[in-house]
Structures are given as structure tokens and as C-alpha cells.
Design a protein around this motif. Structure first.
Motif, PDB file in Angstrom:
ATOM      1  N   ALA A  76      27.542  43.399  29.765  1.00 32.53           N
ATOM      2  CA  ALA A  76      28.707  43.808  30.556  1.00 32.53           C
ATOM      3  C   ALA A  76      28.950  42.845  31.712  1.00 32.53           C
ATOM      4  N   LEU A  77      27.853  42.364  32.337  1.00 34.26           N
ATOM      5  CA  LEU A  77      28.006  41.410  33.429  1.00 34.26           C
ATOM      6  C   LEU A  77      28.575  40.091  32.925  1.00 34.26           C
ATOM      7  N   LYS A  78      28.087  39.615  31.768  1.00 40.50           N
ATOM      8  CA  LYS A  78      28.607  38.372  31.198  1.00 40.50           C
ATOM      9  C   LYS A  78      30.090  38.512  30.853  1.00 40.50           C
ATOM     10  N   LYS A  79      30.464  39.673  30.312  1.00 41.17           N
ATOM     11  CA  LYS A  79      31.872  39.911  29.982  1.00 41.17           C
ATOM     12  C   LYS A  79      32.729  39.903  31.237  1.00 41.17           C
ATOM     13  N   LEU A  84      36.619  37.220  34.862  1.00 37.17           N
ATOM     14  CA  LEU A  84      36.970  36.645  36.164  1.00 37.17           C
ATOM     15  C   LEU A  84      37.329  35.171  36.036  1.00 37.17           C
ATOM     16  N   GLU A  85      36.582  34.430  35.188  1.00 36.86           N
ATOM     17  CA  GLU A  85      36.895  33.014  34.982  1.00 36.86           C
ATOM     18  C   GLU A  85      38.260  32.859  34.330  1.00 36.86           C
ATOM     19  N   SER A  86      38.544  33.713  33.334  1.00 36.98           N
ATOM     20  CA  SER A  86      39.842  33.654  32.665  1.00 36.98           C
ATOM     21  C   SER A  86      40.975  34.001  33.625  1.00 36.98           C
ATOM     22  N   GLU A  87      40.739  35.006  34.473  1.00 34.28           N
ATOM     23  CA  GLU A  87      41.763  35.392  35.451  1.00 34.28           C
ATOM     24  C   GLU A  87      41.999  34.273  36.459  1.00 34.28           C
ATOM     25  N   GLN A  91      45.487  32.327  37.092  1.00 34.01           N
ATOM     26  CA  GLN A  91      46.115  32.205  38.408  1.00 34.01           C
ATOM     27  C   GLN A  91      46.428  30.752  38.743  1.00 34.01           C
ATOM     28  N   GLU A  92      45.517  29.840  38.341  1.00 29.57           N
ATOM     29  CA  GLU A  92      45.780  28.414  38.579  1.00 29.57           C
ATOM     30  C   GLU A  92      46.986  27.950  37.770  1.00 29.57           C
ATOM     31  N   LEU A  93      47.075  28.405  36.508  1.00 26.61           N
ATOM     32  CA  LEU A  93      48.221  28.030  35.673  1.00 26.61           C
ATOM     33  C   LEU A  93      49.508  28.661  36.188  1.00 26.61           C
TER      34      LEU A  93
END
Length: 197
Positions: A76-79, A84-87, A91-93
């Protein structure tokens, strides 16, 4: 015959030294006896009692439970980290995204009752040093002069880097048919030096 005690010819310091040595021997013997009789048996008894006590498994059980709980929560933590990385990437895009609604709304403000935007199309042309956004706008007008006036209004708006009318023709053979004009525009986006591969 009576016994006459002989005089003590030993010096007083020698006598004191002998008494001291005798007292040290006596106390050494007492201490050794105490160690043999009390301290060693009590130490052996303590070791025996500790060995006889049942193993305390509560600490080990708690450690195993904590380890199992950690292993259960790791996926669950890895997911969550991946989300968070995808979000963060999204946000950068989003900062680089063109807000087409704003562009279309701006175009709508530039039109008048004689011009109707029929279609709006955009594509990106990627080049090593720059990216060009090519835009095609199709408009309907009553006359060709109205379409040209709208082209001048677009040029004055400075929304686009390049702008031209590539085609204009009536939608049918009827003299009252509206004129369909195609306007091609482009926006050139220079890539910053640090972003170049």
C-alpha cells in the motif's frame, strides 16, 4: 627451682608487624570461607533458577507481529508513493499545458456578427530547437472582405506568431451562400537551453 621469664628482646615494631600479619591471615581465611560458603552457592542457585525459567516469547511474538504488519503495509505504501509521483508529473505537465478554452474564448471575443467560427484544429510539430503549434481555423462569413477584416483583427491581437488565409470559397453555387475561409496560424515555442536533450 622457680622459672624466671626471659626478657622479650624483640623490638616493638616487629611484634606489631607479626600481629598485623596474623590478623590479615585470619581475615583472609574468613573471607575465603564466606565466598565458599555463601556467595558461590547463591550464584549457582541464581544461574539454575534463570535456566529453569520458561523462555519469554512475548517480545519475540511482538517483533514477529510488527514485522508481519510492516510487510502487509509495504504494498500500500509503494502504491501511494507511485500515485504521488504520478500526480507530481501530472502537475508538472499541467503547467506546460495550453488552455485551449482560453484561446477559443479569446477568439470568440474577436469575432463579430458577420463571422462565425466553424471549426478549430491544432497540432504540434516537434523540432530539435523549437516546437510549433499549427492551428487551422475555419470561419463562415457573408463576404470575402469580412473574412479579410477578421484576419486583420487576428493579426492585431498578437495571439499567433504567423497567420495567413490559405483558402476562401463559397459553400455552394448560390450567390447568397456563405463563404468558407480557412485561416492557418502557428505559435512557435522556443525550448529553453537547459531543457534541450
Amino acid at each position: 627451682m622457680s622459672h624466671v621469664p626471659s626478657p622479650n628482646l624483640l623490638p616493638q615494631s616487629r611484634i606489631t608487624s607479626r600481629k598485623r600479619h596474623h590478623a590479615v591471615r585470619v581475615w583472609s581465611f574468613v573471607l575465603v570461607a564466606l565466598v565458599l560458603a555463601v556467595i558461590i552457592p547463591s550464584a549457582l542457585l541464581s544461574v539454575h533458577l534463570r535456566a529453569a525459567e520458561p523462555q519469554d516469547t512475548q517480545h519475540i511474538t511482538r517483533f514477529v507481529n510488527d514485522l508481519n504488519e510492516l510487510q502487509a503495509t509495504l504494498p500500500a505504501l509503494k502504491k501511494k508513493v507511485a500515485e504521488l509521483e504520478s500526480e507530481s508529473k501530472s502537475q508538472e505537465l499541467a503547467k506546460l499545458r495550453i488552455h485551449w478554452n482560453s484561446v477559443i474564448n479569446q477568439l470568440a471575443l474577436l469575432t463579430n456578427e458577420n463571422i462565425r467560427i466553424h471549426s478549430f484544429d491544432a497540432s504540434i510539430n516537434r523540432q530539435p530547437a523549437k516546437q510549433t503549434i499549427n492551428i487551422t481555423i475555419q470561419i463562415h462569413s457573408k463576404t470575402l472582405s469580412q473574412a479579410r477584416e477578421f484576419l486583420v483583427v487576428l493579426e492585431d491581437s498578437a495571439l499567433f506568431d504567423q497567420l495567413k488565409m490559405s483558402d476562401s470559397r463559397r459553400t455552394s453555387s448560390s450567390p447568397d451562400a456563405p463563404i468558407n475561409s480557412t485561416i492557418t496560424a502557428s505559435i512557435v515555442a522556443e525550448i529553453p537551453v537547459e531543457a534541450k536533450p
